[in-house]
Design an enzyme around this catalytic site. Structure first.
Site, PDB file in Angstrom:
ATOM      1  CD  GLU A 166      25.602 -20.401  35.063  1.00 39.59           C
ATOM      2  OE1 GLU A 166      26.209 -20.501  35.985  1.00 39.59           O
ATOM      3  OE2 GLU A 166      25.414 -19.333  34.542  1.00 39.59           O
ATOM      4  CD  GLU A 172      22.674 -19.272  39.920  1.00 38.64           C
ATOM      5  OE1 GLU A 172      21.654 -19.958  39.589  1.00 38.64           O
ATOM      6  OE2 GLU A 172      23.482 -20.067  39.641  1.00 38.64           O
TER       7      GLU A 172
END
Lengths: 475, 592
Positions: free
Chosen positions: B178, B200
């Site tokens: 990210e 995730e």
């Protein structure tokens, strides 16, 4: 240079014990509201033109001050603002804030709820003036006419009391709400009064007496719960209002007394139950009026269970009747109460937490109190040697709010199918024929010392004056 | 594929900890009692490259290199090790400091290369142990701050001529990828094992929450079905496929890595409009004092009223005329009012958000001469082409955006002696409600001038919100007439009645009502559910179109927080609890 305008003499114009002369916000608010109030009084208040009326005016809250008698023109009545004396040690008696000092200002957290409670209470005050506005024209005596107007100006003063709270403690929104109280009108299509029972016209004097007995008594109980409020100015306002409210109920109680007394006289004199043809109101019609006013007044207490009222209690906004005399923890978080319910189509009870059942608690207090009046009227019948008795109908009778709103029940508490109820209800509620008859009796008697034939004169006059005193000067 | 899988997971568990990546947000919600709500003493956001523990900032001509080399023992609070270049708030505070200093202190820098200082791994994302031990509020605030820093990097690439380039010298997973997504160009070393991933969902049963899902499709235009596949595959994607799917821009064989990164950095530097021989402005330490009930700076103070649950913030306007020339702005540097007040406000927002979670309402006032505020605005707008002026305005914009996404009720009080004009009107427009005194306080100074608000050019474009609109445009969304009326009154000092009529303030009570209205508003606010207020405010503050930013702060954050609280993530058999135990999560299969 223009001279400064002299400061208005507030205590003369508006008798008060709230230091109005020092409170700029209140002065400004009331200055703009008062003309609108007078306009409302002129257009929605009593229709019968009068010169002046022998009225009681509160000029302070002391023993002497609260009942100051004299002839005044109603328009110039001095609607004052009075709160009961402040108890500086007063503490919150119930709910989660129990034991804390009472509030002199509105906590922001409860602003909306308190405002709502005050608005609902305030809305009923002018409503009854509107409902009763045409009654002056058919008063059975000057004495009764005077009592009507006394009730009217005091309801007006109660409106002032609520408006005072809105103005003094609720800022701009409070002023807007105060304005709205004058713009909603009883029975209006576009903007009716908030509670249904206050949108019915009071068409005749028997209704007026029943209203002041039963419906004003609801007001007494509502005021009694607000008197317990942690918001001290509301508590003190309601405490003082209760004093005047008891007079209104006196008008109702003695009014019904005198109707019953007259009916009993006619029954004995003519040895008949049917006194209709003799210019009286038959006992069974009185019972029907009683049935009606009692049952719609029960509706005013709301549903058997209410989470709003539970929240008000927990927050300290609205207590129970005689809160401080009750022997429990005054928090009720672990208690329960049996409330009325329809169980398998039958009248029964169900257990709920005490907090949500508070409406039922208050209604029960009210019902007990209502029975006293009935006992009193029955004593009149008894003393007259008559076997007939009046009674309160069953709690489930003619209910439109709460657990019993979905069923039809006789005054004895027998559940009926809807069609049968329709067929038989004329035996228990005033029919058109009954109403027409009662209305036909409503001929004004405006002569001093005289009284209409359907009602007995009072035992005493007002403030030690005789019955034939000139209580009202008509215009 | 199975080999890659083994490698990635092996890497994670091999370290003997749960240190794998989750997006900043991919925070496991530990359902056990949480004892450590974060640091006990107030967290400070001021630092300096000389004190960095986790980053190296080196500058060579137009190229700066930010190397992430997290000190495993350097966590902000005890209780976890920052393995595999995983990060906590302390790591991100340094990153934020570096991003800021690069803009102000290094006008010569045109490309910022973000790379890792560890072998084989670029960055494993937010530290899971840290997240597991944190309160929900701490995690949400942490995510917000990391998101803001990544947005600031994109802002630098877009508006400062300082392009961020991600040089992924090893696997970038979760929050690590990210961080790369916030750069304009992503280079991945091609060593047949390094990959980018968002693990995730498959590993932790939560979402990557630092903008990953949004940027993959909205910014990098990865096709949604491929993005779906990518995000369910814990080992991620590397090599040529990563390029084909647009997850990265290029893969570079290890031997040519450094050379290629340098080349690419130089290419970006060539296209930058940054000046050649400019001198930077040092961001000197803030003059700040903090006591239990007060935070004060030179131009900003906050009184912390714990009884009422509010912070009373006062922003002071300039006390002197602005410099006559843009050279004067450079000369004043960090003392220049707009820059100074912005830095102070920025620091205060971060401080209060992190350290004062129970002060749920911020009451904003200003003090000073509105004409001076407008004069500073005018100076800035007249020299918009100057690099420093540009940075100052962009920084003010970012700081106001922080206010927009702050989970506190904001109430602006516009009183006599205030200077809600132009750039300082923006905080009032950012507020959830504003009260402007009609007339003056009769018991104060009856001769005072009534409070005014003034719309200025700063309100009409240079300081857009995250939704791309001005605060005025958002306020009057769908009401072109109201916007036009407010705009037509630009330059007018508007007293309360006019401001209320134009919709620039919420209420205009007078002296008699003021105290009670304000008191009740604050008390009432304090009585509502803080969670519901946060949701309410976040919904009403962002009328109008969605952007990557609004999606990240709205949609992504909301979904992420919901998922955290669900048993499938944080229940005893949830994925977060089972992760690292060798057992599988036992999901409640019902869709909600």
């Amino acid at each position: 240079m223009t001279p400064l305008p002299a400061p208005a003499d507030y205590s003369e114009k508006i008798p008060n014990n709230v230091d109005l002369h020092e409170d700029r916000r209140l002065q400004r608010a009331l200055e703009s509201w008062q003309p609108n109030f007078l306009t409302w009084w002129e257009s929605m208040g009593p229709t019968l033109p009068t010169e002046d009326v022998y009225l009681r005016t509160a000029v302070n809250v002391g023993r002497e001050g609260w009942a100051h008698f004299g002839h005044v023109a109603m328009r110039d009545y001095r609607w004052g603002i009075f709160l009961a004396e402040r108890d500086r040690d007063r503490r919150i008696a119930f709910g989660q804030h129990r034991g804390e000092p009472v509030w002199q200002k509105v906590p922001g957290e409860y602003r909306a709820d308190l405002r709502r409670l005050i608005v609902i209470q305030g809305d009923t005050e002018p409503a009854s003036v509107e409902q009763q506005r045409n009654l002056g024209a058919t008063a059975p005596s000057l004495y009764d006419m005077r009592n009507l107007f006394q009730v009217n100006v005091e309801e007006g003063r109660h409106l002032w009391a609520m408006v005072y709270l809105l103005h003094a403690y609720f800022g701009r929104e409070g002023r807007e709400e105060a304005e709205e109280l004058l713009h909603r009108n009883s029975g209006s299509e576009e903007s009716p009064r908030i509670l249904g029972a206050f949108n019915e016209e009071t068409p005749d004097w028997l209704s007026f007496f029943m209203f002041t007995y039963f419906t004003d008594r609801d007001g007494k109980y509502q005021l009694g719960t607000l008197k317990e409020s942690a918001f001290d100015p509301l508590s003190r306002t309601c405490e003082f209002m209760l004093k005047e409210e008891s007079h209104h109920m006196f008008v109702g109680t003695t009014g019904v007394d005198r109707v019953v007394e007259r009916t009993a006289q006619l029954m004995l004199e003519h040895d008949t139950d049917d006194v209709g043809g003799l210019g009286g109101i038959p006992l069974n019609v009185i019972q029907k009026y009683l049935n009606f006013h009692y049952s719609v007044s029960l509706d005013l207490f709301g549903s058997e269970t209410s989470t709003n009222v539970a929240n008000y209690f927990t927050a300290g906004l609205k207590g129970r009747w005689s809160e401080e005399r009750r022997r429990d923890d005054h928090r009720l978080t672990d208690d329960s109460i049996m409330v009325d319910a329809v169980v398998d189509g039958r009248i029964g009870q169900t257990e709920v937490s005490a907090l949500v059942g508070l409406n039922s608690d208050l209604r029960r207090e009210y019902i007990r109190d209502c029975q006293n009046g009935v006992n009193r009227w029955n004593r009149i019948l008894e003393e007259a040697g008559l076997p007939q008795r009046l009674r309160l109908p069953h709690t489930a009778f003619n209910r439109r709010v709460g657990a019993f709103s979905g069923i039809e029940v006789t005054p004895e508490g027998e559940v009926l199918p809807a069609e049968e109820w329709e067929r038989r209800k004329g035996a228990w509620l005033p029919t058109d024929v009954d109403k027409t008859h009662v209305r036909s009796l409503m001929r004004p008697v405006h002569e001093r010392g005289k009284i209409a034939a359907w009602i007995a004169p009072p035992r005493q006059g007002i403030n030690g004056k005789p019955f034939d005193y000139d209580y009202v000067h008509l215009a | 594929m199975s080999v890659e899988h083994e490698l990635t997971v092996g890497m994670v568990t091999g370290e003997g900890s749960m240190t794998i990546t989750a997006g900043a947000s991919g925070a496991p919600e530990d359902v056990r009692p949480q004892e450590d709500p974060g640091p006990r003493s107030a967290v400070g956001f001021q630092t300096h490259p000389s004190r960095y523990r986790h980053w190296h900032l080196s500058v060579e001509g137009p190229i700066a290199t930010l190397t992430m080399d997290v000190d495993e023992q350097g966590g902000l609070v005890p209780g976890y090790e920052l393995k595999l270049n995983s990060y906590d708030l302390g790591v991100d505070i340094e990153l934020y400091d570096a991003v800021q200093r690069l803009r102000f202190e290094h006008p010569e820098v045109r490309t910022v290369v973000v790379t890792g200082g560890k072998e084989k791994v670029f960055c494993a994302g937010a530290n899971i142990r840290m997240l597991a031990a944190s309160t929900h509020a701490w995690k949400v605030n942490f995510c917000k701050f990391t998101n803001e820093t990544r947005n600031a990097m994109e802002d630098a690439s877009a508006h400062s001529g300082q392009t961020y380039l991600a040089a992924l010298n090893g696997t970038a997973s979760g929050g690590g990828y990210e961080l790369a997504l916030a750069c304009e160009h992503i280079m991945l070393v091609d060593d047949r094992s390094s990959a980018v991933s968002l693990p995730e969902l498959p590993l932790l049963g939560v979402l990557p929450g630092t903008g990953g899902l949004t940027r993959v499709v909205d910014k990098r235009h990865v096709r949604r079905d491929l993005a779906d596949y990518f995000s369910t595959r814990s080992e991620g994607v590397g090599g040529r496929k990563a390029v084909q799917w647009r997850l990265v821009d290029e893969v570079v064989p290890r031997p040519r890595w450094e050379e290629t990164v340098a080349e690419r950095a130089a290419e970006f530097a060539r296209t930058s409009p940054r000046p050649q021989d400019a001198t930077g402005v040092a961001l000197t330490p803030l003059d700040r004092t903090r006591t239990a009930d007060r935070v004060s700076y030179r131009h900003v103070t906050a009184v912390l009223d714990r009884d009422r649950g509010c912070a009373e913030i006062t922003v002071t306007g300039p006390d002197a005329e602005p410099p006559r020339t843009v050279a004067g702005v450079h000369e004043q540097g960090a003392r220049f009012w707009t820059l100074a007040v912005t830095r102070e406000l920025d620091d205060l927002i971060l401080d209060l958000r992190t350290n004062e979670t129970e002060l749920g309402t911020w009451v904003l006032r200003t003090k000073g001469d509105p004409a001076l505020v407008l004069a500073y605005d005018a100076l800035l707008l007249d020299h918009a082409g100057d690099w420093l002026v540009n940075e100052i305005v962009l920084y003010l914009k970012r700081t106001l955006k922080r206010l927009d996404v702050t989970s506190r009720s904001i109430i602006a009080l516009i009183e006599p002696g205030s200077c809600f004009a132009g750039s300082l009107l923006e905080p009032a427009l950012a507020a959830d409600r504003s009260y402007q005194l009609s007339g003056v306080f009769e018991e104060g100074d009856p001769a005072a001038e009534p409070a005014t608000v003034t719309v200025g050019p700063m309100n009409l474009g240079p300081l857009p919100m995250g939704n791309g609109l001005t605060r005025l445009g958002t306020r009057f969304w769908g009401d072109a007439d109201a916007l036009a009326a407010a705009t037509a009154n630009a330059g007018e000092a508007l007293e309360a009645e006019d401001a209320e009529r134009l919709g620039l303030v919420t209420f205009a009570p007078d002296d008699i009502d003021w105290a009670d209205e304000v008191r009740m508003a604050i008390e009432e606010r304090a009585s509502f559910s803080p969670d519901a207020l946060t949701g309410l405010e976040a919904n009403y503050r962002f009328a109008g179109p969605e952007t990557v930013e609004t999606k990240i702060f709205g949609r992504l954050a909301a979904w992420q927080n919901w998922i955290f609280y669900r048993p499938n993530a944080s229940g005893p058999d949830g994925a977060l609890r089972k992760f690292g135990t060798g057992q599988r999560a036992d999901f409640d299969k019902k869709r909600v």
